[in-house]
Scaffold this active site. Structure first.
Site, PDB file in Angstrom:
ATOM      1  N   SER A  82      67.756  13.117 -29.354  1.00  0.00           N
ATOM      2  CA  SER A  82      68.793  13.721 -28.401  1.00  0.00           C
ATOM      3  C   SER A  82      68.746  13.086 -27.131  1.00  0.00           C
ATOM      4  O   SER A  82      67.900  13.009 -26.541  1.00  0.00           O
ATOM      5  CB  SER A  82      68.344  15.389 -28.495  1.00  0.00           C
ATOM      6  N   ILE A  86      67.687  15.288 -24.181  1.00  0.00           N
ATOM      7  CA  ILE A  86      66.200  15.522 -23.909  1.00  0.00           C
ATOM      8  C   ILE A  86      65.455  14.222 -23.158  1.00  0.00           C
ATOM      9  O   ILE A  86      64.877  14.139 -22.195  1.00  0.00           O
ATOM     10  CB  ILE A  86      65.314  15.446 -25.248  1.00  0.00           C
ATOM     11  N   VAL A 134      60.293   9.723 -22.312  1.00  0.00           N
ATOM     12  CA  VAL A 134      59.034   9.409 -21.168  1.00  0.00           C
ATOM     13  C   VAL A 134      58.877   8.058 -21.044  1.00  0.00           C
ATOM     14  O   VAL A 134      59.019   7.765 -19.830  1.00  0.00           O
ATOM     15  CB  VAL A 134      57.691   9.921 -21.742  1.00  0.00           C
ATOM     16  N   ALA A 178      53.336  -1.740 -19.659  1.00  0.00           N
ATOM     17  CA  ALA A 178      52.469  -2.903 -19.940  1.00  0.00           C
ATOM     18  C   ALA A 178      51.755  -2.620 -21.237  1.00  0.00           C
ATOM     19  O   ALA A 178      51.436  -1.208 -21.755  1.00  0.00           O
ATOM     20  CB  ALA A 178      51.208  -2.651 -18.895  1.00  0.00           C
ATOM     21  N   LYS A 212      51.370 -11.065 -19.673  1.00  0.00           N
ATOM     22  CA  LYS A 212      50.385 -10.206 -19.042  1.00  0.00           C
ATOM     23  C   LYS A 212      48.995 -10.722 -19.204  1.00  0.00           C
ATOM     24  O   LYS A 212      48.663 -10.829 -20.681  1.00  0.00           O
ATOM     25  CB  LYS A 212      50.523  -8.531 -19.422  1.00  0.00           C
ATOM     26  N   PRO A 231      40.392  -8.844 -17.700  1.00  0.00           N
ATOM     27  CA  PRO A 231      41.285  -9.815 -18.451  1.00  0.00           C
ATOM     28  C   PRO A 231      41.033  -9.660 -19.905  1.00  0.00           C
ATOM     29  O   PRO A 231      40.466  -9.203 -20.460  1.00  0.00           O
ATOM     30  CB  PRO A 231      40.521 -11.228 -17.968  1.00  0.00           C
ATOM     31  N   VAL A 259      66.589  19.678 -32.266  1.00  0.00           N
ATOM     32  CA  VAL A 259      66.367  20.596 -33.118  1.00  0.00           C
ATOM     33  C   VAL A 259      66.415  22.107 -32.708  1.00  0.00           C
ATOM     34  O   VAL A 259      65.682  22.327 -31.737  1.00  0.00           O
ATOM     35  CB  VAL A 259      64.751  20.299 -33.609  1.00  0.00           C
ATOM     36  N   LEU A 315      53.080  10.473 -28.176  1.00  0.00           N
ATOM     37  CA  LEU A 315      52.505  11.657 -27.130  1.00  0.00           C
ATOM     38  C   LEU A 315      52.436  13.021 -28.062  1.00  0.00           C
ATOM     39  O   LEU A 315      51.561  13.696 -27.360  1.00  0.00           O
ATOM     40  CB  LEU A 315      53.436  11.770 -25.806  1.00  0.00           C
ATOM     41  N   THR A 365      47.121   1.439 -23.063  1.00  0.00           N
ATOM     42  CA  THR A 365      46.897   1.486 -24.319  1.00  0.00           C
ATOM     43  C   THR A 365      47.991   2.444 -25.192  1.00  0.00           C
ATOM     44  O   THR A 365      47.730   2.723 -26.396  1.00  0.00           O
ATOM     45  CB  THR A 365      45.519   2.403 -24.714  1.00  0.00           C
TER      46      THR A 365
END
Lengths: 528, 472
Positions: A38, A41, A44, A49, A77, A95, A185, A334, A345
């Site tokens: 949607s 919404i 995030v 990185a 990076k 590193p 939903v 998430l 990560t």
């Protein structure tokens, strides 16, 4: 033949990574993949990185590096630069590479620490890393696959625009047959056995599925709200619970590293992209008011070129679902858990979940998706281990500090998970660290953070007691000069970005630290 | 530099010598001495020893080649083990399957071929997809050159050796590495008030201060005077049955035959074949003997009775490593105690204790040992009831292996065992879902042919031995 219907809920980076990976491997004659998202919404947009494993993911889903660099405005990076971590004036790099070599079968850091104890001149530990030398000089080159070359001692990742990356993945996924439905939903229907059967969208559309992938972000609509999977809260160890993000103008001469700089009750990031710079703040609301945090971020960003963009605020609880896979639903991203972006990560944990999901993908027989506990338990156990080990590594950054602010004092004195306590106790006792079989961050990373933040073992390696320091000292000096010179001969990061349409021929390796580390034969030196 | 007391190793036979062999040379390099206190031999010690690929690492310590050690120890190389399960046969190699160690999904390709077309699957033999298995079963052997690390891994080998000869051979190496030996009938360990071992005192008046004590006895209590096993009355006993037979044609592998409630294992030694079988209570000896005779043709079996090892979850306590007692529980014909010792001693060396008290190192060591032990126990249990283990269940569902935390069992061993037991996964690999079965069969057949061609170019094991002897 009935197709197995896979429904992905959520169109952020996690959702489109899932769509791209599944559509790449699941045959379209047997599977239909539908992604519901949607625009109301929003996403995030985590993970600007990354770590080197993303190169493997891109290859896996068929994205060329040159196309990727252009589409996502990515920069290269080599490291994360940590300022103010451990002590107020610390400044070190973590590193994607190793520092030094094994010397006479002794770990490099043991020799380095012993030379310091002998009052021999040494450079900071991270200065013996080729990736750090490149990063400090804002240079970049592709790693070598020749383990005799110091350029084999590092790896690289990207700093990218997560929104643009999701768009790129969407293009690939839809070209591979994924259908996209715009909608929110309203209701989730379950079968009597608890399996999810369909999603009812606001516009009345009903979307049946055999297998559901929950990429709904923090709301965890399927795994949390519907299946009531308990959330394991890790906030006592990682007390930050708020983030602010705002972009600023692009750097003319972008650094090939992400900056992480502490503040009184958290830290701020700076991620240079080709077309803008990502800025943000992660803080603990128990120690810092929201408006003070916002003021701090604006002030810091203004110093480096404020673009006048709006600030995006985020609230989170660090932790994870006790099971990422329940019934016929797997949570990815998430929805499965949140660990702050301190070590970049987020995208890796999504990638890992997808790789493991494909290893254990459920069958569809006679119109029924049959999931057994074996593959579900294997998936959940392995993901739990991965999350827990990343968590421990993040806690380490907070724990090892001598700063005086209340937030940092809390962190310095907090109790630790047993797994981390055991690792730290061993390092404290003898400077030793044991490699994980499963888990992302290996001793090279732990050493970068521990030594960078001022932690030192209680004793030097006893095997060095009979050694003479001069040959070791000379080796270190020579090695440092060699790295510095080699780095100085590499192209600037800016030049490398300008040439990024010519991508690396080096295949990605599943190691943060490059080919030398991945090779058993690499990195052993005799010092006489 | 502070002078440290020596590391004292106590025990007997091959385990004592092996412990010294792992640690003596590396410690000597750093000025540390090793003293071995030799107790009377343990009747529970097996007469033959099976080493896995850890043999290569040991030989690096000893500065000799695995082949020379195996020959001096009256043994033969071993590329793995040939199994006669109740209903089928198979070879479990140390080296990987296929032609590339990291070949993505090769095992899944094989499993899919076996699963999807039983008719075509008859044209595929799992043993034909392992260079090591093919070589072993054709009595061929070669050592891959250093320029071919891939082949070295595919042909990873260990050794099957006479325990007494191996102990004697290691003894010579240990003497050269500066180990000093003292023999005695019994000993006591004097501990300080914190429980730290300080001195070893033997019955013949020898006293040795201790920096660290490595106890290689299978059943030990270093705080007591007892040396030989004098178990309590209630302790259950195990029975080791063994027999020797005349050597058959030279073959570079060991063999295992499934019995009703146990296994008999054959090691090929230079002058004989040594068979052994371990019976746990309440096995009925007469029935086992009858079955042994039927399966092996050997009527005359020797018996050694010894207390069932209790095992040890925390072998490193204070400045004492009770590795013998820990390894004893894994010392079964299907898994040799030397492999457990060859895990513990290098790990101990890596955590080298500069100070006597190293609680964090001990804690980590014990955790690692528990993981190792769990993996071996699961492997042994899989031999008889695979679906009762998490590994067997996962393999039967998804054809995947649990992530290993140690090298106790190599992936090829797990794969060989589970496929050899007849397990076929219910789920196909989704990473191969877009590939046709015909395409996969063709790939497997190609690899099978390549392996066959590779093995056909290898010398026979007999010729290999003759060549290496001539070269020496």
């Amino acid at each position: 033949m009935l197709k197995q219907r896979i429904v992905i809920l959520g169109g952020g980076t996690a959702g489109w990574m899932a769509a791209a990976a599944l559509s790449r491997f699941l045959p379209s004659q047997q599977y239909s993949i539908c992604l519901v998202e949607s625009e109301q919404i929003g996403t995030v947009g985590v993970g600007e990185a990354t770590i080197p494993h993303i190169r493997h993911f891109n290859q896996w889903v068929g994205i060329e590096e040159a196309e990727f660099m252009q589409a996502t405005g990515a920069t290269y990076k080599l490291a994360i630069r940590f300022q103010g971590w451990g002590t107020a004036n610390s400044d070190y790099y973590h590193p994607f590479g190793v520092s030094g070599d094994m010397l006479n079968d002794l770990p490099f850091h043991q020799v380095w620490w012993w030379l310091q104890q002998q009052h021999q001149p040494t450079y900071p530990f991270d200065h013996y890393s080729f990736a750090v030398q490149l990063a400090q000089q804002k240079r970049f080159r592709f790693p070598s696959t020749d383990i005799a070359d110091v350029a084999s001692s590092f790896n690289y990742a990207y700093q990218l625009d997560a929104g643009k990356y999701a768009m790129l993945l969407r293009q690939h996924a839809t070209a591979q047959g994924v259908s996209r439905i715009e909608g929110k939903v309203q209701q989730v229907l379950q079968q009597p056995n608890g399996d999810i059967s369909e999603l009812v969208l606001e516009q009345g559309m009903r979307l049946k599925g055999d297998f559901f992938i929950d990429c709904s972000g923090f709301s965890a609509l399927l795994i949390g709200q519907t299946l009531q999977t308990p959330f394991e809260n890790w906030q006592q160890w990682l007390p930050c619970d708020r983030a602010l993000a705002m972009p600023s103008a692009a750097d003319v001469d972008p650094a090939p590293y992400t900056l992480s700089k502490t503040m009184a009750a958290g830290w701020r990031w700076r991620i240079p992209l080709q077309h803008r710079t990502g800025n943000g703040l992660v803080y603990a609301s128990a120690f810092l008011a929201d408006d003070a945090a916002e003021q701090h971020l604006v002030q810091e960003v203004n110093e480096t070129g404020f673009a006048g963009a709006s600030i995006k605020a985020l609230r989170f609880t660090t932790g994870r679902r006790q099971q990422s896979w329940r019934h016929n639903c797997v949570a990815i991203g998430l929805a499965a858990g949140f660990l702050e972006p301190l070590e970049s990560t987020s995208l890796h944990l999504i990638q890992l979940a997808l790789e493991k999901l494909l290893l254990y993908f459920p069958v569809h027989t006679a119109g029924q998706s049959i999931v057994s506990t074996s593959e579900r338990d294997a998936f959940n156990d392995q993901m739990a281990t991965e999350y827990q080990r990343v968590r421990d590594f993040l806690i380490l950054h907070y724990k090892v500090n001598t700063r005086s602010e209340p937030f940092w004092q809390y962190c310095a004195h907090m109790s630790l998970p047993d797994s981390l306590q055991q690792r730290l106790a061993l390092f404290q006792e003898s400077g030793q660290l044991v490699a994980y079989r499963q888990g992302l961050f290996q001793p090279a990373s732990w050493l970068a953070v521990l030594l960078g933040q001022g932690a030192r073992p209680n004793e030097t390696d006893f095997r060095l007691q009979a050694a003479a320091s001069a040959p070791y000292s000379a080796w270190l000096q020579q090695y440092y000069q060699h790295l510095k010179m080699q780095a100085g001969q590499s192209p600037s990061h800016r030049q490398a970005l300008d040439n990024s349409s010519r991508s690396s021929n080096a295949p990605p390796v599943h190691s943060l630290y490059g080919y030398r580390e991945a090779s058993a034969a690499g990195g052993r030196v005799c010092v006489r | 530099m502070r002078a440290l007391n020596p590391v004292v190793v106590i025990g007997s036979g091959v385990w004592l010598e092996l412990a010294c062999a792992w640690i003596a040379a590396p410690l000597r390099r750093f000025g540390m001495r090793v003293v071995a206190v030799v107790l009377p031999s343990d009747p529970a010690e097996s007469r033959s020893t099976q080493f896995g690929p850890a043999l290569t690492a040991l030989c690096e310590h000893l500065a000799c080649t695995p082949l020379s050690l195996i020959q001096q120890a009256q043994g033969h190389v071993s590329l793995g083990c040939h199994y006669e399960f109740a209903a089928r046969q198979g070879f479990i190699p140390y080296g990987f399957y296929g032609l590339q160690a990291e070949a993505s999904e090769f095992e899944q390709v094989v499993l899919r071929c076996l699963r999807e077309s039983p008719a075509l699957a008859n044209t595929i033999s799992i043993d034909a997809l392992s260079v090591a298995a093919q070589a072993a079963l054709q009595q061929k052997f070669a050592i891959a050159p250093n320029t071919r690390p891939d082949l070295q891994q595919a042909l990873a080998f260990g050794g099957q050796m006479d325990s007494v000869a191996l102990a004697a051979c290691l003894h010579q190496h240990n003497l050269a590495a500066g180990v000093t030996y003292h023999a005695c009938a019994s000993l006591v360990c004097v501990r300080n008030t914190h429980g730290i071992a300080e001195t070893i005192k033997t019955d013949n008046g020898y006293e040795q201060p201790v920096h660290f004590l490595i106890d290689c006895r299978r059943s030990s209590d270093v705080s007591s005077h007892a040396t030989a096993a004098t178990p309590a009355l209630q302790q259950p006993f195990a029975l080791r049955l063994w027999a020797d037979s005349r050597p058959e044609p030279l073959s570079p592998y060991s063999s295992a035959i499934q019995l009703s409630g146990s296994w008999v294992v054959k090691h090929r030694l230079a002058d004989r074949e040594h068979w052994q079988c371990l019976l746990q209570p309440p096995a009925t000896v007469a029935l086992v003997l009858a079955e042994l005779q039927q399966k092996t043709g050997i009527a005359d079996w020797q018996q050694v009775r010894f207390p069932v090892p209790k095992g040890m979850d925390n072998p490193w306590q204070g400045n004492v490593l009770r590795c013998g007692e820990a390894a004893a529980v894994l010392d079964q014909p299907l898994y040799d105690g030397v492999s457990a010792l060859s895990f513990m001693l290098p790990l101990w060396l890596a955590l080298l204790p500069g100070q006597a008290m190293r609680p964090a190192a001990a804690s980590l060591f014990n955790t690692q040992w528990q993981l190792f032990q769990q993996e071996v126990h699961m492997y042994l249990q899989c031999h008889t009831e695979p679906l009762a283990t998490a590994q067997g269940q996962l393999f039967a569902r998804a054809g995947r292996l649990l992530p290993a935390e140690t090298d106790a069992i190599l992936p090829a061993q797990w794969f060989g065992l589970l496929v050899g037991l007849g397990l076929r996964p219910a789920l196909p690999s989704m990473l191969l879902a877009t590939r046709s079965t015909t395409e996969l069969f063709s790939a497997v057949h190609q690899i099978q042919h390549s392996i066959a061609r590779l093995v056909s170019g290898m010398p026979s094991y007999t010729d290999f031995l003759a060549l290496t002897r001539n070269a020496v």
